[in-house]
Design a protein around this motif. Structure first.
Motif, mmCIF file in Angstrom:
data_model
loop_
_atom_site.group_PDB
_atom_site.id
_atom_site.type_symbol
_atom_site.label_atom_id
_atom_site.label_comp_id
_atom_site.label_asym_id
_atom_site.label_seq_id
_atom_site.Cartn_x
_atom_site.Cartn_y
_atom_site.Cartn_z
ATOM 1 N N LEU A 542 -18.047 0.452 -101.834
ATOM 2 C CA LEU A 542 -16.108 0.025 -101.138
ATOM 3 C C LEU A 542 -15.937 -0.102 -100.716
ATOM 4 N N CYS A 570 -16.508 -4.324 -103.401
ATOM 5 C CA CYS A 570 -17.695 -4.019 -104.057
ATOM 6 C C CYS A 570 -18.830 -4.333 -103.671
ATOM 7 N N TRP A 582 -14.514 -4.678 -112.319
ATOM 8 C CA TRP A 582 -13.719 -3.743 -112.513
ATOM 9 C C TRP A 582 -13.500 -2.872 -113.874
ATOM 10 N N CYS A 607 -15.161 0.536 -110.122
ATOM 11 C CA CYS A 607 -16.289 -0.623 -109.944
ATOM 12 C C CYS A 607 -17.269 -0.478 -110.736
#
Length: 1309
Positions: A542, A570, A582, A607
């Protein structure tokens, strides 16, 4: 002629002298034998018939002279010349015979010689022989009851006879406890010794030679005093002769020299016996780990057993030991039998352990031998095979051409038979086993998942996940097995993974075949496993955009200041590739944005990445991974409300700053004073030690934190709140002022001055303030800061003293107090709390104290007290003397003490006391005892009046200086007789007494006087009162008391009220039924108006079932009997009250007075009818009484001026007085005309029931003379008197028991 007369006179004189010369005196008995402590009478007889005196001699010493008078009586010439009357008695039978009796002959009289002397002639001598029989025969050596000594030795016994006359003959005996005891004559020596009291003590010594034949014999001695008395026997001595046993011990279970066969580890018992010996010998055993039992004793010997468990052959020995050092033994050999041991197995001369395994190579021949040790030797061997039923009876097992069929367990069994000396025959048994295994090379390996139960990996190809681990087992079979694996080192199991890339693995197996005999052979084999690796998505990475617009990697969490914007990106890796999204916002793709962040946006965001993988073991598998970021929203802390706090001065106080944490948590706190903004503390807690009132005010708490947003510079956050502090403190008296000026510790004030004091107090909150004089509150106020006390007209007797102002609020453990003294100037006067006795009554000879306690200021001196006595003309000053002392204490108390009052001390006294303010005088009177004064203010308390009771109240008068008794008298207004209640003075000013059993709706009169030992007072005024009318026309059955008083004589007459029944009564009684009621039930000490029978006991009497003949003794509770009556019932008063109901309603009453006398009174009514039962409780009888015609008296009446002229009878109270009843023809209603009612009552049954029931009671005047005087009246006694029998003058002029009394007898119909 004259010469002839002279010759005749000479001749007569010669003949007279000749007669005296031939006088004889004889003392008898000639042989005087008497037992000690007996009496002995000696008789002295003379042939001279006209003796003038006798003399008694003991051992030729005169013990007394007796003069014989001409009339034959005799006496010593004086008291000191006669025989001692304590020791002797004498008697003159005539002038020629006299006796002397020795009252108590003792051993000291033994051998005494006695004579008597009759004028000129001595008697013969008589010697006294005193016999003293044996009284104490004792064997005092040995002192014990058992004599122990060794065989063939001599033991000495001593027998002593303490006191005898003559010497005692002592004989020794063997006792067979029969009448044929054997005397012992040999080895006996006896000697005697004379005691000081002329008795003999005899000692006999027996020397006894001990043999075992006399063991357990008893010996004793006897004493014979040779005087014909009985023989006496001593105590018994038991002979205890010690000797050893004659023979050696023997063992019961075996004959000497023989073996004893015992089975190994079995409990065995042998018993050793020894005959003879005293004391019994001690037996011990010597056997390995043997446990000896208790020793058993019998008449012929002793025995003892030993118990042990045999294991190996041994000899057991029994030893007998005697106290005389004699010892002997006996032994036996123990042959231990045991079963076969575990057999030894041998394969081709190689030993095989039990349960062991042997390996043989396929196709070879083998032989196994079996052998076991036992006693006796085993004679039975067998072989068995686990895979066959065949049994081989031989010590050898042959295995030929070994193959799979020889694999299994082989067992050799061995047994023998054991025959013990004692016990049952047992069979011994043992066995041993071996396992035979066949050896071969390993097979080609196969691959499996996990263990053998899992699936086989086909084609030797494996597809797995990268992060997965799989246990793969390489499996091959061999013997010996398992084989040796070259796969994961030497393990059969290989863990594959986690793996990043594809790979292959080889498994190689081998074994070594090593038979128990022969050469070693090696075997081997191998296989290869190919592996393909798949993997799910890696953990997504991330990224976020910082304040500088650069992308930075997220390390699990980021900090964002409230109100900012944020964007995330992500990325994930996998085989095959993954789908990314997500989860929290359900958004596909790799990016995610938040604008204007708030606290509600704080949290976790994820994620996720997914793919699908197909493996050989589990099939299709979903790959999944995720990565999360925690968003932390930063904001400053908040300080909670502090409010107001109240603290007590002097206490410690702490307060915490109530911080509501921001994000991050607060990192510092600062306390400041609002008044000057100074910093007090940087701690969350603000402490105040011993707070003071000046610390009241406002305080501010401020909390800080430091916010560090990710990728941005730090920021500072803060918040504040105020605290209000109030300090409270206890009350303190700051000052006391008098008319605005502080008071002095001691102040003087004139009589009748006005004062005003103010007490000022400092406190928070307000205080309770009070002024007190001598600890008594005079003013007070609550929740205030000052108190003013005003007083007009100060007096010394009430207002002088110690004043105190005290103040306290909730914080004072004790009030704060300030004191000052006020002295009010005044002349002397009586102390208000002092009871001044101006009249003092004392008996001559007693002590009298005239006391005065005053108040005065200034305080007088002792010389300021002047005591005087009035002599009839003037006042004489009294001075202290030994008989009369004057005391002055503290200038405020003075006493005159007269230690022994005389007639001259009676009179008037006065005391004069002065100080600088003035002079005061008090008068006293010292009087001798006198009659009491009359009680006064007699009244009835209206609130207490009921239909049957009323409470009377009066005020006591002066008691005359002596204890007084009140005589409360009352009567019905129509009656002439007064009922009297005696009430003891309780010394209270006002007294009460309740009158019970009054008639409802009736008028009564009452009066009172008092009496002490000097006399009686006059009566008080007569009062009248009326009882209330009943609510229902019902009344209880009652028992009345009528009494008469005369010269201290009390006769208690009880009249049973027979009330009429309804026409259909429920309590009919039989004729001639007798009912007995004890004095407990009648309560002879009840006061006038109280029910003489307890209501429960009386109800039980009238409600019990009808009986032909019944006797009842009443108790307090229904259902009680004489067995369960309470202890309070006095069963000593045995003279009961008897109520007989006979034909003609004859009522006979017999009663025992509480002081012992009793009388029997009876009367017969005019109603000729069967007895009527008492009504139920509550049924009323009429108050219209019937009275006899006035002045009707019994026959034999007399007059007595001592009874105020009334007619009295001189008959005894023990007579019946049927003749004293009024004639039937003269019965009439009260106040009515003299109308005969007998005929009307007999006219009809209805008239009979009506008149008899409504008339109530027949009233008769009875005159009786007392039998005897009674003791002084008890305080609880209840009396009923004639009105004219109350004169004190008559009481004082009449002696107890010589005056008759007037009685009133009330008989119920």
């Amino acid at each position: 002629m004259p010469r002839l007369c002279i010759k005749i006179y000479v001749l007569i004189l010669w003949l007279s002298l000749l007669g005296k010369i031939h006088q004889q005196t004889i003392l008898t008995p000639s042989q005087a034998t008497v037992i000690e402590n007996g009496t002995l009478t000696l008789t002295c007889k003379s042939n001279n018939k006209n003796l003038s005196y006798y003399a008694w001699l003991r051992e030729n010493i005169a013990i007394g002279i007796i003069i014989i008078n001409e009339n034959g009586s005799c006496a010593p010439p004086d008291l000191s010349s006669g025989p001692n009357k304590t020791l002797y008695e004498y008697e003159c039978q005539n002038r020629s015979v006299l006796t002397l009796t020795i009252k108590r002959v003792t051993s000291l009289n033994h051998g005494d010689g006695w004579k008597c002397f009759a004028e000129n002639a001595y008697s013969n001598a008589v010697n006294i022989s005193v016999t003293v029989p044996p009284s104490d025969v004792n064997i005092n050596d040995p002192s014990l009851s058992i004599a122990s000594f060794v065989e063939n030795t001599t033991f000495t016994f001593t027998c002593t006879v303490a006191r005898t006359i003559p010497e005692a003959d002592v004989t020794w005996f063997y006792s067979n406890r029969t009448i044929d005891d054997t005397a012992i004559h040999q080895s006996v020596s006896t000697s005697s010794k004379l005691n000081s009291d002329r008795t003999f003590v005899t000692t006999s010594v027996l020397s006894l030679f001990g043999t075992r034949s006399i063991n357990d014999e008893n010996i004793y001695c006897t004493a014979d005093a040779k005087n014909g008395s009985a023989s006496y026997m001593s105590r018994m001595i038991t002979l205890d002769i010690w000797f050893p046993p004659k023979e050696a011990p023997s063992i019961i279970e075996v004959n000497s020299g023989y073996e004893y066969f015992a089975i190994r580890n079995k409990s065995q018992t042998l018993t050793c016996t020894v005959l003879g010996g005293n004391p019994a010998p001690n037996i011990t055993w010597d056997c390995t780990d043997g446990e000896m039992g208790e020793t058993n004793y019998s008449g012929s010997g002793v025995s003892r057993a030993v118990t042990w468990s045999a294991y190996e052959d041994e000899d057991c020995t029994c030893t007998a030991t005697h106290v005389l050092n004699a010892k002997s033994t006996s032994s036996v050999h123990i042959n231990v039998l045991f079963g076969p041991s575990t057999p030894d197995l041998r394969l081709m001369n190689a030993t095989v352990f039990d349960k062991g395994t042997v390996s043989v190579i396929k196709g070879l021949n083998y032989k196994v031998e079996c052998y076991a040790k036992s006693n006796p030797q085993a004679d039975n061997y067998t072989w068995t095979f686990s895979n066959s039923d065949k049994v081989i009876y031989s010590e050898t097992l042959n295995l030929t051409n070994a193959s799979d069929r020889v694999i299994g367990e082989y067992t050799c069994e061995v047994s023998n038979i054991m025959v013990p000396t004692v016990g049952e025959i047992l069979t011994g048994f043992a066995s041993a086993s071996l396992n035979v295994d066949l050896l071969y090379s390993p097979t080609k390996p196969n691959f499996y998942y996990g263990d053998l139960n899992d699936s086989l990996i086909l084609n030797e190809n494996l597809v797995m996940l990268r992060n997965e681990t799989i246990d793969v087992k390489c499996v091959s079979y061999s013997r010996p097995g398992p084989p040796i694996y070259l796969w994961n080192l030497t393990s059969q199991l290989l863990t594959i993974g986690p793996m990043e890339n594809d790979s292959s693995f080889m498994c190689n197996v081998s074994n070594i075949m090593n038979p128990i005999v022969g050469e070693t052979v090696n075997g081997s084999n191998e296989s290869i496993l190919n592996v393909t690796v798949l993997y799910p998505p890696t953990t997504p990475l991330l990224y976020f955009r910082s304040c500088s617009d650069d992308y930075q990697v997220v390390e699990g969490s980021i900090n964002i200041t409230e109100g900012e914007n944020i964007m995330f990106y992500c990325i994930a890796d996998s085989r095959p590739s993954a789908d990314i999204s997500w989860l929290d916002k359900a958004l596909p793709g790799q990016t995610f944005n938040i604008t204007n962040v708030t606290r509600q946006d704080a949290g976790k965001y994820t994620c996720s990445a997914e793919n699908r993988m197909t493996t050989t073991k589990d099939g299709e598998i979903f790959g999944y991974n995720s990565s999360s970021v925690a968003i932390t929203v930063l904001y400053p802390p908040t300080v909670g409300r502090l409010g107001k706090h109240v603290v007590v001065e002097g206490q410690s106080f702490s307060v915490h700053c109530p911080v509501i944490d921001g994000n991050p948590l607060f990192d510092s706190i600062k306390w400041t004073n609002k008044s000057n903004n100074s910093t007090l503390s940087t701690n969350p807690k603000l402490d105040f030690e011993n707070v003071t009132r000046i610390q009241s005010g406002f305080y501010r708490c401020t909390a800080f934190n430091t916010m560090k947003p990710s990728g941005c510079p730090p920021q500072t956050g803060f918040n504040s709140e105020y605290l209000e502090l109030e300090i409270q403190y206890k009350a303190t008296v700051t000052s006391i002022t008098f008319s605005g000026v502080p008071v002095d510790p001691i102040m003087e004030i004139n009589q009748n001055d006005n004062i005003e004091f103010t007490c000022l107090v400092d406190s928070l909150p307000g205080s309770n303030i009070s002024f007190a004089l001598n600890s008594k509150a005079v003013a007070k106020i609550q929740n205030a800061s000052e108190l003013t006390f005003k007083k007009d007209g100060m007096t010394c007797e009430n207002d002088s003293g110690r004043y105190r102002c005290s103040a306290a609020n909730m914080f004072n453990t004790e009030p704060d107090e300030h004191y000052f003294q006020i002295n009010v100037k005044c002349k002397p006067r009586t102390m208000p709390s002092f009871h001044l006795s101006k009249e003092l009554v004392r008996v001559a000879g007693s002590t009298a104290i005239l006391s005065l306690v005053i108040v005065a200021y200034p305080v007088p001196n002792s010389n300021d007290f002047v005591w005087e006595m009035y002599n009839g003309s003037y006042w004489d000053v009294i001075e202290s003397t030994p008989e009369r002392q004057i005391l002055v204490r503290d200038g405020l108390q003075s006493d005159v003490i007269i230690y022994r009052v005389t007639d001259s001390d009676f009179g008037l006294y006065r005391v004069t006391v002065s100080n600088e303010i003035g002079t005061q005088q008090w008068n006293f009177t010292l009087l001798p005892p006198q009659k009491p004064t009359s009680p006064f203010m007699l009244r009835v308390i209206n609130e207490t009046v009921t239909s049957s009771s009323a409470t009377v109240q009066w005020t006591r008068g002066f008691n005359g200086g002596l204890p007084q008794t009140f005589l409360l008298e009352y009567k019905h207004t129509t009656s002439v007789s007064w009922s009297t209640v005696f009430i003891e003075d309780n010394l209270k000013p006002i007294l009460n007494h309740t009158l019970y059993e009054l008639v409802s709706g009736s008028s009564y009169e009452a009066r009172i006087r008092s009496r002490n030992s000097i006399g009686a007072s006059n009566y008080s005024s007569i009062i009248e009162f009326q009882t209330q009318s009943p609510n229902a026309a019902k009344s209880d059955t009652k028992l009345w008391i009528v009494g008469a008083v005369g010269g201290g004589v009390v006769v208690l007459v009880v009249i049973v009220v027979i009330t009429c029944r309804k026409y259909k009564g429920r309590h009919d009684r039989n004729r001639n039924e007798e009912i007995s009621m004890s004095e407990k039930d009648l309560n002879p000490y009840a006061e006038i108006g109280e029910d003489i029978v307890g209501s429960k006991g009386y109800q039980e009497l009238i409600n019990r079932p009808t009986q032909n003949s019944a006797t009842y003794t009443g108790f307090d509770n229904p259902g009680q009997t004489s067995e369960n009556q309470p202890p309070s019932v006095d069963k000593k008063k045995t003279k009961p009250i008897v109520w007989r109901k006979q034909k003609g309603h004859k009522v006979k009453v017999t009663v025992e007075n509480p002081r012992g006398s009793y009388a029997e009174l009876s009367a017969t009514s005019s109603v000729r009818r069967e007895p009527l039962a008492p009504p139920d409780k509550g049924e009323a009888a009429s108050r219209d009484y019937l009275h006899p015609v006035a002045n009707v008296v019994p026959q034999g009446k007399t007059k007595s001026t001592k009874d105020n002229g009334r007619d009295i009878s001189d008959r005894s109270l023990n007579e019946t007085i049927d003749k004293s009843k009024a004639s039937d023809d003269y019965l009439h209603p009260v106040g009515g005309k003299k109308t005969p009612v007998k005929k009307e009552m007999q006219e009809s049954d209805n008239n009979l029931k009506k008149d008899a029931c409504n008339s109530g009671y027949m009233d008769m005047d009875v005159y009786a003379k007392p039998v005897k005087g009674f003791p002084q009246t008890k305080k609880e006694d209840v009396k009923r008197k004639s009105e004219k029998d109350s004169s004190d003058e008559d009481d004082r002029n009449t002696k107890t028991g010589d005056r008759a009394s007037y009685l009133n007898l009330k008989v119920a119909l």
